[in-house]
Motif scaffolding. Structure first.
Motif, PDB file in Angstrom:
ATOM      1  N   LEU A  95       0.831  -1.196   0.000  1.00 44.09           N
ATOM      2  CA  LEU A  95       0.000   0.000   0.000  1.00 44.09           C
ATOM      3  C   LEU A  95       0.866   1.247   0.000  1.00 44.09           C
ATOM      4  CD1 LEU A  95      -2.911   1.150   0.303  1.00 44.09           C
ATOM      5  CD2 LEU A  95      -2.585   0.972   2.775  1.00 44.09           C
ATOM      6  N   GLY A  96       0.622   2.118  -0.943  1.00 47.26           N
ATOM      7  CA  GLY A  96       1.338   3.389  -0.996  1.00 47.26           C
ATOM      8  C   GLY A  96       0.505   4.495  -0.387  1.00 47.26           C
ATOM      9  N   THR A  97       1.162   5.444   0.244  1.00 51.54           N
ATOM     10  CA  THR A  97       0.442   6.557   0.852  1.00 51.54           C
ATOM     11  C   THR A  97       1.210   7.856   0.678  1.00 51.54           C
ATOM     12  OG1 THR A  97      -0.518   7.413   2.915  1.00 51.54           O
ATOM     13  CG2 THR A  97       1.494   6.102   3.101  1.00 51.54           C
ATOM     14  N   MET A  98       0.487   8.936   0.589  1.00 47.10           N
ATOM     15  CA  MET A  98       1.113  10.245   0.515  1.00 47.10           C
ATOM     16  C   MET A  98       1.751  10.587   1.854  1.00 47.10           C
ATOM     17  SD  MET A  98      -1.894  12.321  -1.529  1.00 47.10           S
ATOM     18  CE  MET A  98      -3.073  12.023  -0.208  1.00 47.10           C
ATOM     19  N   THR A  99       2.758  11.443   1.817  1.00 52.39           N
ATOM     20  CA  THR A  99       3.348  11.896   3.075  1.00 52.39           C
ATOM     21  C   THR A  99       2.374  12.784   3.839  1.00 52.39           C
ATOM     22  OG1 THR A  99       4.370  13.771   1.900  1.00 52.39           O
ATOM     23  CG2 THR A  99       5.709  11.795   2.209  1.00 52.39           C
ATOM     24  N   THR A 100       1.385  13.335   3.128  1.00 52.38           N
ATOM     25  CA  THR A 100       0.352  14.152   3.744  1.00 52.38           C
ATOM     26  C   THR A 100      -0.983  13.458   3.581  1.00 52.38           C
ATOM     27  OG1 THR A 100       1.498  16.232   3.343  1.00 52.38           O
ATOM     28  CG2 THR A 100      -0.871  16.361   3.643  1.00 52.38           C
ATOM     29  N   VAL A 101      -1.517  12.881   4.644  1.00 53.11           N
ATOM     30  CA  VAL A 101      -2.843  12.256   4.623  1.00 53.11           C
ATOM     31  C   VAL A 101      -3.672  12.949   5.696  1.00 53.11           C
ATOM     32  CG1 VAL A 101      -4.145  10.118   4.757  1.00 53.11           C
ATOM     33  CG2 VAL A 101      -1.809  10.075   3.897  1.00 53.11           C
ATOM     34  N   VAL A 148      -3.942   8.534  -3.023  1.00 52.27           N
ATOM     35  CA  VAL A 148      -3.378   9.585  -3.868  1.00 52.27           C
ATOM     36  C   VAL A 148      -4.317  10.783  -3.925  1.00 52.27           C
ATOM     37  CG1 VAL A 148      -2.104   7.948  -5.331  1.00 52.27           C
ATOM     38  CG2 VAL A 148      -4.443   8.627  -5.958  1.00 52.27           C
ATOM     39  N   SER A 149      -3.783  11.883  -4.399  1.00 51.25           N
ATOM     40  CA  SER A 149      -4.585  13.046  -4.756  1.00 51.25           C
ATOM     41  C   SER A 149      -4.257  13.373  -6.205  1.00 51.25           C
ATOM     42  CB  SER A 149      -4.261  14.234  -3.856  1.00 51.25           C
ATOM     43  OG  SER A 149      -4.975  15.377  -4.299  1.00 51.25           O
ATOM     44  N   LEU A 150      -5.223  13.145  -7.095  1.00 50.02           N
ATOM     45  CA  LEU A 150      -5.004  13.329  -8.525  1.00 50.02           C
ATOM     46  C   LEU A 150      -6.144  14.157  -9.108  1.00 50.02           C
ATOM     47  CD1 LEU A 150      -3.905   9.684  -9.410  1.00 50.02           C
ATOM     48  CD2 LEU A 150      -2.411  11.698  -9.322  1.00 50.02           C
ATOM     49  N   PRO A 151      -6.050  15.475  -9.025  1.00 49.41           N
ATOM     50  CA  PRO A 151      -7.090  16.315  -9.618  1.00 49.41           C
ATOM     51  C   PRO A 151      -7.213  16.077 -11.114  1.00 49.41           C
ATOM     52  CG  PRO A 151      -5.612  17.589  -8.211  1.00 49.41           C
ATOM     53  CD  PRO A 151      -4.976  16.249  -8.395  1.00 49.41           C
ATOM     54  N   GLY A 152      -8.440  16.108 -11.601  1.00 49.52           N
ATOM     55  CA  GLY A 152      -8.663  15.906 -13.025  1.00 49.52           C
ATOM     56  C   GLY A 152      -8.856  14.446 -13.380  1.00 49.52           C
ATOM     57  N   PRO A 153      -8.855  14.127 -14.682  1.00 49.20           N
ATOM     58  CA  PRO A 153      -9.063  12.740 -15.127  1.00 49.20           C
ATOM     59  C   PRO A 153      -7.962  11.825 -14.604  1.00 49.20           C
ATOM     60  CG  PRO A 153      -9.242  14.292 -16.966  1.00 49.20           C
ATOM     61  CD  PRO A 153      -8.671  15.059 -15.810  1.00 49.20           C
ATOM     62  N   PRO A 154      -8.295  10.561 -14.295  1.00 48.17           N
ATOM     63  CA  PRO A 154      -7.265   9.634 -13.816  1.00 48.17           C
ATOM     64  C   PRO A 154      -6.237   9.341 -14.902  1.00 48.17           C
ATOM     65  CG  PRO A 154      -9.317   8.469 -14.250  1.00 48.17           C
ATOM     66  CD  PRO A 154      -9.624   9.929 -14.377  1.00 48.17           C
ATOM     67  N   PRO A 155      -5.007   9.080 -14.522  1.00 52.49           N
ATOM     68  CA  PRO A 155      -3.978   8.738 -15.508  1.00 52.49           C
ATOM     69  C   PRO A 155      -4.321   7.427 -16.212  1.00 52.49           C
ATOM     70  CG  PRO A 155      -3.010   9.234 -13.363  1.00 52.49           C
ATOM     71  CD  PRO A 155      -4.475   9.109 -13.148  1.00 52.49           C
TER      72      PRO A 155
END
Length: 297
Positions: A95-101, A148-155
């Protein structure tokens, strides 16, 4: 042909390096090399071109790779099916996580998962390069899921499960000229020094898009990788910042304002690779994440 051989072949192909592949598999490099050689001998053709700098797939290796991935996914699904019948999930969830959650209590969520599924080993890691680094790790099969935080359409190649959204508020030092205001238009922020995250982070993307949409220029003077540091920099007069509202509830010696004429919604999601089937453990974590957010309101 054994599953272990396919796993070693896939890992070397993804890492393009025997040393990194061995570290990821937790075996010695000589064992990986021997396994690949045995597989090549069985198939009667080289699968990898080895140079002093990197390892590349041959045409035969490129043809085998998607089929090897499918075979490993099918084997994992078979194990999941048996484990579910026996009454408990097994295996490892990377599991990956942002340093800011800042939108959920991450330790509490993982604790709930562990209580329900004690047979699953949780391995967590953060990416210094932010959400984009986590997406890269998903696509390279080094992670199973990532917050994750991914504004806009998903990659391309990624499926997002939306979990929550927070507004980014403007944070200024207590003595700042804007400190007594409740709202501010984005045009008034031109020329201020900003404290912000690197460009691969979702918070930075939201802010950059808002300023670009409003045709307002801004200067990022200091970059950070965690929320407390951002608040501390603002408190000490090093700039202003756009930070998630939930993270500011206990901030002291700073003032917060709403930027009232632009979209500063910061999304928070669980990302999974769309080109391979999620494991039963991954699906269980997604379900618990939804429940957890409902419980916490």
């Amino acid at each position: 042909m054994e599953l272990r051989q396919l796993e070693h072949f896939v890992t070397v192909a993804e890492e393009a390096n025997f040393t990194r592949a061995a570290a990821r598999l937790h075996v010695v490099q000589s064992a990986v090399s021997a396994t690949i050689k045995n597989l090549e001998r069985e198939l009667g053709t080289p699968l990898l071109e080895r140079t002093t700098k990197r390892v590349q797939l041959t045409d035969a290796g490129a043809a085998l790779l998607p089929r090897a991935l499918a075979a490993l996914d099918a084997a994992r699904e078979a194990v999941d099916a048996v484990a579910e019948v026996r009454g408990g999930l097994r295996g490892t969830l990377r599991l990956g996580t942002m340093t800011t959650v800042g939108l959920i209590d991450f330790p509490a969520l993982l604790g709930e998962f562990h209580r329900r599924h004690p047979g699953v080993l949780l391995q967590t890691s953060a990416a210094a390069s932010g959400s984009q680094g986590l997406v890269d790790a998903l696509l390279e099969r080094r992670l199973d899921l990532a917050f994750v935080s991914l504004p806009g359409p998903p990659p391309t190649g990624v499926t997002l499960t939306d979990l929550a959204t927070s507004v980014l508020d403007l944070v200024v030092p207590a003595g700042h000229p804007l400190a007594n205001r409740r709202t501010v238009p984005i045009a008034e922020l031109a020329g201020l020094d900003f404290v912000d995250f690197p460009v691969s982070y979702g918070i930075r993307t939201v802010a950059d898009q808002a300023f670009a949409t409003a045709s307002v220029t801004r200067r990022v003077a200091l970059e950070i990788t965690d929320l407390p540091t951002g608040v501390a920099y603002v408190r000490n007069g090093l700039g202003v910042a756009l930070l998630p509202r939930p993270a500011l509830a206990e901030a002291v010696d700073v003032a917060t304002l709403t930027v009232d004429d632009v979209n500063l919604d910061w999304p928070f999601s669980l990302a999974a690779p769309s080109e391979r089937t999620s494991s039963a453990a991954a699906r269980a974590l997604i379900a618990i994440a939804h429940e957890f957010l409902i419980w916490r309101g």
